[in-house]
Design an enzyme around this catalytic site. Structure first.
Site, PDB file in Angstrom:
ATOM      1  N   GLY A 136      30.666  15.294  27.613  1.00  0.00           N
ATOM      2  CA  GLY A 136      30.437  13.956  27.047  1.00  0.00           C
ATOM      3  C   GLY A 136      28.957  13.642  27.096  1.00  0.00           C
ATOM      4  CG  LEU A 137      26.605  16.136  26.079  1.00  0.00           C
ATOM      5  CD1 LEU A 137      26.051  17.359  25.361  1.00  0.00           C
ATOM      6  CD2 LEU A 137      26.125  16.097  27.530  1.00  0.00           C
ATOM      7  NE  ARG A 174      23.970   3.474  25.220  1.00  0.00           N
ATOM      8  CZ  ARG A 174      24.396   2.442  24.502  1.00  0.00           C
ATOM      9  NH1 ARG A 174      23.635   1.953  23.546  1.00  0.00           N
ATOM     10  NH2 ARG A 174      25.563   1.888  24.726  1.00  0.00           N
ATOM     11  N   GLY A 221      25.859  10.081  29.297  1.00  0.00           N
ATOM     12  CA  GLY A 221      25.927  11.485  29.707  1.00  0.00           C
ATOM     13  C   GLY A 221      24.636  12.236  29.431  1.00  0.00           C
ATOM     14  CG  ASN A 278      32.768   2.328  32.189  1.00  0.00           C
ATOM     15  OD1 ASN A 278      32.186   2.223  33.270  1.00  0.00           O
ATOM     16  ND2 ASN A 278      32.145   2.225  31.022  1.00  0.00           N
ATOM     17  CE  LYS A 303      29.658   0.527  36.863  1.00  0.00           C
ATOM     18  NZ  LYS A 303      30.356   0.158  35.653  1.00  0.00           N
ATOM     19  CG  HIS A 314      28.612  -3.306  40.153  1.00  0.00           C
ATOM     20  ND1 HIS A 314      28.462  -3.222  38.785  1.00  0.00           N
ATOM     21  CD2 HIS A 314      27.365  -3.289  40.669  1.00  0.00           C
ATOM     22  CE1 HIS A 314      27.174  -3.167  38.491  1.00  0.00           C
ATOM     23  NE2 HIS A 314      26.492  -3.197  39.616  1.00  0.00           N
ATOM     24  CD  GLU A 343      27.551  -6.157  34.554  1.00  0.00           C
ATOM     25  OE1 GLU A 343      27.567  -5.113  35.238  1.00  0.00           O
ATOM     26  OE2 GLU A 343      27.811  -6.172  33.343  1.00  0.00           O
TER      27      GLU A 343
END
Lengths: 338, 338, 338, 338
Positions: free
Chosen positions: B7-8, B10, B12, B94, B188, B191, B195
């Site tokens: 997974g490349l 943004r 990765g 996520n 997370k 978190h 946020e």
């Protein structure tokens, strides 16, 4: 430049120290002689009363009032006979901005300028500098610029906001003339309203982490307890202090309040020294009242305030009404506390 | 050390760049060839498919999955035949933490370790480092320590928390093994819940400052408008961008989110490029659902979420019901919008 | 008995009708002649101005003021020269209770009694009776008892509360002397605060039922939309009008507001005649401000108010700030509206 | 018609009584023999176990399950071998609607109908009738119509909604087929979510009335207490019981919940028998989770739930974090409780 300071509590005394360190000449007064003497030892000029303080200041005088909001009226009344046209009063305390509007009006005919200055920084300000939110006539505010520049943090090592160019604005140095009378305390009021909600956000989140272990023990099974459908999803014994520390670097929620929270949890991971009875001072309340006046939705700011009220037991009768209703319609008896 | 990255996008791609800059050897795969080739040009080893990726990694393999949550199941299924006991899969995306628990269980019998890693840092992470919240078996997490240490921000120039001593803990370097499977994504998740409420706090407060001018114009007087008792208290035309900038230094509300807000307002003071239709991704929702499951009050976290729902018009029918009720009991007609 | 009524809008005129039907003698005034003449045709005595109205009343005069809150001061000023010690003024409108305290004090030296009366009942009151919440001196309130008894609904066919014995109290007849000056409008204020939250509760619940069909269509899949994990759980196309009707009998949520809601939905199931821009009058705001003043948690009452503010677009800038922040930290672009 | 009833707690036993009074033939089972025998004395047919119950019912059988949600699965498993195609199971308890969807699916292949029925009415239902919210196949629901019609309140003396014509619909009689499987419990779930918020609205408002006396005593003056600017505005010692009674007639907030509240306050005006620890059962939670799933703003429904959580002390750690933060940035010490 020369400044008179009235009120040498934690905030006032530290501000005098920072001003003197910045080369300013301070004439100081407090009803407590010890507070005056301590600063005199460090180089301040002591005043025996308000008349004396005014006498020791050259015209146009600049007098900073740093007393509890409830005492400001009295201090102004006592100062007034000793002031002359062109003098400047600064209220740097926690006054309601509507008081500033009133004070500025009442002094205007006498040619006395009234500047309101909301001051953030708490016990850390002497070292870190104070963030100053300023209201009043532009001329008076400009005259006080050297004072504000010294009290404020300065640009420091905080990265410049993209798009800001040229010499740093005063906002970038940590002080700002926000508008006419009351503008400074208005902005400070909203600042504190935001502060309450930021604090509440961390508190709720960390509490949730703390309670992520409720699936570990036996589950209560009775008609008055909503069952936990999946205890296996709540079997985490988190190290809250480490998590607060973790978030200080690289995360979206890093902030100065988080830094402080990490410090508090490092000292006392269970926060056993606290009972959870949370005070509020006026600004959070005033913020919500301004939101209501202006028809501006402010659920988070207001809920953060109400959480504090509830922490002090002030929802008690409401809760008893709920239990009474449940008993009435469903025959539900209250569960004893654990 | 060697790491496979699947997974490349943004996130990765940036992580691979940061890892390579830190001396690690990355084998990369994405269904888009361009993304693979771009990284190959910068020194990564490209893989033609998941089998190829596994073949190019030495045992025990470490494979980081950085794909949308909905695609994780499929990637794991495809990888599995090519993995051997002792290999480690990391889900750095996520995903819901309950998925991690399920994945770890399903892989356990095959001797494959599953590590979940919540990653904060967004588009800034490549440069600033990623805050990493990690769950899973201690051995597997320990094995990956060189990877985590490189991705994380490190201690940086953030002041050390009082009371922390000795060599910096991993929390102080921006990564932490939070607990067993799911712990990383749980932390997370919370978190992100925090946020949302932090963001909401600034948004509400700045909106109130924006609306502090409503006493300037003429006041609407009709039966469907609550009168503003004191217009003279709301005559401030604040420079919101300057106030956000001001608070960055010395104030209690300074934070990274405030830095970003100051940047956004500097570029576009009226934020005219935005319509105010605010998206939410899953974590804020999951946080609130965990609060409800565990009986933990989370008004701010939840209201911040609901404000986003409402920004998208999803309270519309509720509002029409209110208007209909008002018409029924009081004959009130809706006011047209301004 | 004899009563003067000033202000013959919907509320005032209906109250005069109910009083005349109860055998009372009403002297009426309004700046609109038509309103006066309409009631004269039905048996009232018309007055040409406030002096004339006072002249037509026997001492001690009882004068009920039913005008917009903003006009009360002026009416009292104009009436005052024509009043004598022992006379009673009643403000039956929507004044702030703090105004009552001020009015009562200003009239006390002249021996004029001031009674505040919060009035609930809206357009239905003429037929159904008005619920009256009364503040002021006990003597004056007692003197007006025949008026209050006629305006109030009476015991009706509502089941008696267990434990209440003897002749029905005035509370059981729908009117109550709540306390000294301001007490009536204070109780009415809180009544309206509760009303907002009751309305909001139904509106939110019915909106949720309305939206229980979102699993029926195609699900949006993009990075800016939180996925719906189980569309199969949200495939209900509820008949909202029937459900509101259903709950009127035997359920815990039955109420007069629900009756009205069922009526509105029966007429127009989609409520297409409404846009969802919900007004608020002052009482909801004052209730929240009293909650804040007294440190009383009132999340539901306040959120119900804020939902109305938001329905009018007043969270707009806050929402744009949220979108701007999301763009800053994550490169998220706003989704266009559907 | 004939109905089997499993589970003879308060709800189940009362429903059997109401059904028998309506001429239905009930076969009853409970694991407690006493409960069975009590109903047998009143005319029911007792069953010794689930097999026996099924044997005593003629095909197609109608079996109503009225047991705690957690026990439904087990009852269905035990019943299943004794059921035949065409039989109907009804879950009349407080199950999650998603369980209904699962149950209906698992029984479909066996030709067994599964009907979910949310039941409101509590301890008052036997006399007042039960409001029934029904989901499942239309044929099965239609077959059970005589049962539903008897359990429901009927049209009663509640005024007909304007616009409804012809023979009263079942909604007007207090029962409704809301949709396919799960629809009944979904509507009941939202009903309870609304109920929580209605209750909270009254509780908050009455608490505010209770606290309207805070200006009577001495005002605390210290740095940790927000001052009450106008104590003279909060000097009311309201009779809360009388005010609740008052609002029952003619006011906009009259409701059945208010009737119950008036009753509770009449018995015990200070509600001293209650401690204010408020339980919640599952439906309120599920409602909020459905709101979150569907992106529907539900602040009031959710806050009402969170108020209950907080009443049980579950915000404790959050509150201690707030106190710790205040100490960190401002040196504020917690005030001891009064």
């Amino acid at each position: 430049m020369q400044l008179g300071m009235i009120g040498l509590g934690r905030m006032g005394a530290n501000m005098v120290q920072r001003l003197m360190a910045g080369g300013h000449d301070c004439v100081v007064y407090d009803h407590g002689r010890d507070a005056v003497e301590a600063l005199v030892r460090d180089g301040a000029t002591g005043a025996s009363d308000l008349a004396d303080l005014c006498a020791r200041l050259s015209a146009p005088r600049a007098v900073w009032i740093m007393v509890p909001a409830a005492a400001v009226d009295q201090v102004i009344d006592q100062l007034r006979p000793h002031l002359a046209p062109g003098d400047i009063l600064i209220d740097g305390g926690n006054s309601h901005y509507q008081e500033d509007i009133r004070h500025a009006e009442s002094l205007r005919d006498a040619g006395i300028h009234f500047v309101d200055c909301g001051t953030s920084g708490g016990v850390w300000g002497r070292e870190r500098g104070y963030c100053l939110m300023i209201g009043g006539d532009a001329d008076a505010v400009r005259h006080l610029d050297p004072i504000f520049a010294t009290l404020a943090p300065g640009v420091g090592d905080i990265e410049r906001t993209a798009g800001r160019q040229g010499a740093p604005s005063t906002a970038e140095q940590g002080y700002l003339h926000c508008g006419p009378s009351g503008a400074g305390h208005f902005v400070k009021m909203v600042h504190n309203g935001i502060e309450y909600a930021l604090m509440g956000a961390y508190a709720e989140g960390l509490n949730l982490l703390k309670r992520a272990d409720i699936g570990m023990g036996d589950q209560t099974v009775d008609a008055e307890t909503a069952p936990l459908a999946h205890p296996e999803h709540y079997r985490y014994a988190f190290n809250i202090a480490d998590i607060a520390e973790l978030w200080r670097r690289g995360s979206v929620v890093s902030s100065w309040l988080l830094d402080l929270t990490a410090g508090a949890l490092q000292q006392d991971p269970g926060l056993e020294h606290f009972s959870g009875r949370v005070s509020d001072s006026g600004e959070g309340r005033w913020t919500c009242q301004a939101a209501i006046d202006t028809g501006t939705p402010a659920p988070l700011l207001t809920l953060a305030l109400y959480e504090r009220f509830a922490s002090r037991g002030d929802a008690d009768f409401a809760n008893r009404i709920l239990s009474a209703m449940r008993y009435q319609f469903g025959g539900h008896h209250e569960k004893p506390s654990d």
